[in-house]
Design a protein around this motif. Structure first.
Motif, short mmCIF file in Angstrom:
data_model
loop_
_atom_site.label_atom_id
_atom_site.label_comp_id
_atom_site.label_asym_id
_atom_site.label_seq_id
_atom_site.Cartn_x
_atom_site.Cartn_y
_atom_site.Cartn_z
N TYR A 150 -108.48 -20.23 -15.81
CA TYR A 150 -109.64 -19.96 -14.93
C TYR A 150 -110.90 -19.99 -15.77
O TYR A 150 -110.84 -20.03 -17.02
CB TYR A 150 -109.48 -18.62 -14.21
N ASP A 151 -112.07 -19.95 -15.12
CA ASP A 151 -113.33 -20.09 -15.85
C ASP A 151 -114.22 -18.87 -15.79
O ASP A 151 -115.29 -18.85 -16.39
CB ASP A 151 -114.11 -21.31 -15.33
N SER A 152 -113.82 -17.83 -15.05
CA SER A 152 -114.62 -16.60 -15.01
C SER A 152 -113.77 -15.46 -14.50
O SER A 152 -112.75 -15.67 -13.82
CB SER A 152 -115.85 -16.77 -14.10
N ASN A 153 -114.17 -14.24 -14.83
CA ASN A 153 -113.46 -13.06 -14.33
C ASN A 153 -113.46 -13.03 -12.80
O ASN A 153 -112.48 -12.63 -12.17
CB ASN A 153 -114.12 -11.79 -14.87
N GLU A 154 -114.58 -13.44 -12.23
CA GLU A 154 -114.69 -13.44 -10.78
C GLU A 154 -113.67 -14.37 -10.14
O GLU A 154 -113.07 -14.05 -9.10
CB GLU A 154 -116.12 -13.83 -10.36
N THR A 155 -113.48 -15.55 -10.74
CA THR A 155 -112.49 -16.50 -10.23
C THR A 155 -111.08 -15.92 -10.30
O THR A 155 -110.30 -16.03 -9.35
CB THR A 155 -112.54 -17.81 -11.05
N ALA A 156 -110.77 -15.28 -11.43
CA ALA A 156 -109.44 -14.68 -11.60
C ALA A 156 -109.20 -13.57 -10.59
O ALA A 156 -108.12 -13.48 -9.99
CB ALA A 156 -109.29 -14.14 -13.03
N SER B 48 -121.60 -11.77 -13.79
CA SER B 48 -121.57 -10.51 -14.53
C SER B 48 -121.98 -10.72 -15.99
O SER B 48 -122.68 -9.89 -16.58
CB SER B 48 -120.17 -9.89 -14.47
N GLU B 49 -121.59 -11.86 -16.58
CA GLU B 49 -121.91 -12.11 -17.99
C GLU B 49 -123.37 -12.52 -18.18
O GLU B 49 -124.00 -12.14 -19.17
CB GLU B 49 -120.98 -13.17 -18.56
N ASN C 143 -126.83 -1.91 -12.83
CA ASN C 143 -128.12 -1.40 -12.38
C ASN C 143 -128.27 -1.48 -10.86
O ASN C 143 -128.00 -2.52 -10.26
CB ASN C 143 -129.24 -2.19 -13.06
N GLU C 144 -128.68 -0.39 -10.27
CA GLU C 144 -128.92 -0.35 -8.83
C GLU C 144 -130.38 -0.07 -8.49
O GLU C 144 -130.75 0.01 -7.33
CB GLU C 144 -128.04 0.74 -8.18
N ASN C 145 -131.21 0.07 -9.52
CA ASN C 145 -132.63 0.39 -9.32
C ASN C 145 -133.37 -0.82 -8.76
O ASN C 145 -133.36 -1.88 -9.39
CB ASN C 145 -133.24 0.83 -10.66
N PRO C 146 -134.02 -0.70 -7.61
CA PRO C 146 -134.68 -1.85 -6.99
C PRO C 146 -135.70 -2.53 -7.89
O PRO C 146 -135.78 -3.77 -7.92
CB PRO C 146 -135.35 -1.25 -5.75
N ALA C 147 -136.48 -1.74 -8.63
CA ALA C 147 -137.49 -2.33 -9.50
C ALA C 147 -136.84 -3.12 -10.64
O ALA C 147 -137.30 -4.21 -11.00
CB ALA C 147 -138.40 -1.24 -10.06
N ASP C 148 -135.77 -2.58 -11.19
CA ASP C 148 -135.05 -3.27 -12.27
C ASP C 148 -134.39 -4.55 -11.77
O ASP C 148 -134.40 -5.58 -12.45
CB ASP C 148 -133.99 -2.36 -12.88
N LEU C 149 -133.83 -4.49 -10.56
CA LEU C 149 -133.19 -5.67 -9.98
C LEU C 149 -134.23 -6.75 -9.68
O LEU C 149 -133.95 -7.95 -9.85
CB LEU C 149 -132.43 -5.28 -8.71
N THR D 162 -122.66 -4.47 -7.71
CA THR D 162 -122.00 -5.77 -7.61
C THR D 162 -122.60 -6.59 -6.48
O THR D 162 -122.83 -7.80 -6.63
CB THR D 162 -120.49 -5.58 -7.39
N ARG D 163 -122.84 -5.95 -5.34
CA ARG D 163 -123.45 -6.66 -4.21
C ARG D 163 -124.85 -7.16 -4.57
O ARG D 163 -125.24 -8.27 -4.19
CB ARG D 163 -123.51 -5.75 -2.98
N ALA D 164 -125.60 -6.33 -5.28
CA ALA D 164 -126.96 -6.72 -5.67
C ALA D 164 -126.91 -7.92 -6.62
O ALA D 164 -127.71 -8.85 -6.49
CB ALA D 164 -127.66 -5.54 -6.34
N TYR D 165 -125.98 -7.90 -7.56
CA TYR D 165 -125.84 -9.02 -8.49
C TYR D 165 -125.44 -10.29 -7.74
O TYR D 165 -125.94 -11.38 -8.03
CB TYR D 165 -124.78 -8.71 -9.55
N ASP D 166 -124.53 -10.16 -6.79
CA ASP D 166 -124.09 -11.32 -6.00
C ASP D 166 -125.26 -11.94 -5.25
O ASP D 166 -125.36 -13.17 -5.15
CB ASP D 166 -122.99 -10.91 -5.02
N LYS D 167 -126.13 -11.09 -4.74
CA LYS D 167 -127.29 -11.59 -4.00
C LYS D 167 -128.23 -12.36 -4.94
O LYS D 167 -128.71 -13.44 -4.59
CB LYS D 167 -128.04 -10.42 -3.35
#
Length: 342
Positions: free
Chosen positions: A56-62, A167-168, A183-189, A330-335
């Motif tokens: 596989y090519d990423s943790n997400e794929t696995a 993630s990487e 990170n879940e902070n809106p300003a940081d995201l 995780t949801r924020a990163y996906d977005k």
């Protein structure tokens, strides 16, 4: 049938279960180009077990594949920040590596890892760092900062490679920004998204496979990179340098686990125990250029690996082992990732 023949037949029948147990197959699910052929052949020779490998090519794929119910793997290799996710979702068998004969060889500091605190599910594979490498024959600027990667100079436009794993990419970007992981902070995201969007025009590819090949061919002059792959790149093209940034780097450890419902868990356990032998894991290190958690393994490495700068991070380097993120982060990163890849 005479008495001698009956006796011989009985002996053969008694031996059959042992022969069957010693043979069989082991199906491995691992990152691409991340399994030592020499190590596999040694395991096959010592056990009579035939090894097959899927990649596989990423943790997400696995995660997606195993979560979908894909069966057939006896062992898989997965990064530290994804181990708790697999465990929480019931995707790993509890195999108690701490009770295995060779567990005594694991360096005490790695016996109880934060992602597997009771050593119930995994044994260490290898560990390394994530930063980037750059062709110093083309780029003459600073090679001590992540700014070079995330805010590239004009000459790098269309020549930057980034991993294909959200993630990487984001964990390293957060190190550069000086922000906390998961990170879940809106300003940081918002700052994270702005940084990656501004970098995007410079990026030729988001792909974790083929990083060395792209750099050696000159397709990318700078690439987010694992330390072992950076070593492989430099060995083929000496002008490449792996950057130990002043902001720090990401540290990671890949781990070997047994997926739920593995066809042959006993062969899987044999493999886990095999990997905790210093001479065996050294074959994997030699193949990939990474550190191990097994005491005494480094003495089996050739100097071009064991004494290389990529293998030996500076003592004062800030290394951040990214944890498993909760669902909100995780949801924020996906977005962010979805927007970046559009």
């Amino acid at each position: 049938m005479n008495a001698w023949t009956k006796s011989l037949a009985g002996l053969l029948l008694a031996a059959m279960p042992q022969l069957a147990h010693a043979d069989g197959e082991l199906h491995i699910y691992n990152w691409t180009d991340y399994t030592s052929d020499e190590m596999v052949k040694k395991f096959e020779k010592e056990t009579g077990i035939k090894v097959t490998i899927d990649t596989y090519d990423s943790n997400e794929t696995a995660l997606a594949k195993i979560k979908s119910g894909a069966a057939g793997y006896d062992v898989m290799i997965i990064s530290n920040d994804f181990v708790p996710i697999f465990v929480k979702q019931g995707l790993f068998e509890k195999v108690d590596p701490g009770q295995m004969l060779n567990f005594k060889n694991v360096d005490p500091k790695w016996q109880k890892r934060p992602w597997d605190p009771k050593a119930e599910y995994t044994v260490p594979w290898v560990w390394g760092t994530t930063s980037f490498s750059v062709d110093t024959s083309v780029y003459k600027g600073p090679t001590d900062t992540l700014k070079t990667l995330f805010e590239p100079p004009a000459e790098m436009k269309g020549k930057v490679g980034m991993f294909g794993s959200p993630s990487e990419v984001m964990s390293l970007a957060l190190v550069y920004l000086g922000k906390k992981q998961c990170n879940e902070n809106p300003a940081d995201l918002k700052a994270l998204n702005a940084l990656l969007q501004a970098q995007k025009p410079f990026v030729k590819v988001y792909n974790s496979d083929g990083t060395v090949e792209r750099q050696v061919a000159g397709e990318t002059l700078m690439h987010e990179q694992w330390s072992g792959k950076a070593l492989a790149t430099r060995q083929q093209k000496p002008t490449f340098k792996y950057v130990y940034a002043k902001e720090g780097v990401i540290g990671w450890m890949d781990n070997v686990a047994v997926p739920k419902g593995a066809p042959d868990p006993e062969n899987a356990k044999k493999f886990l125990n095999f990997l905790m032998d210093p001479e065996n894991i050294a074959l994997q290190q030699k193949s990939t250029g990474y550190q191990s958690a097994i005491t005494g393994s480094n003495k089996f490495l050739p100097p071009e690996i064991g004494e290389s700068p990529e293998f030996n991070p500076p003592a004062d380097l800030k290394i951040t082992f990214a944890p498993a993120c909760e669902e909100k982060a995780t949801r924020a990163y996906d977005k962010i990732w979805t927007g970046l890849r559009q």
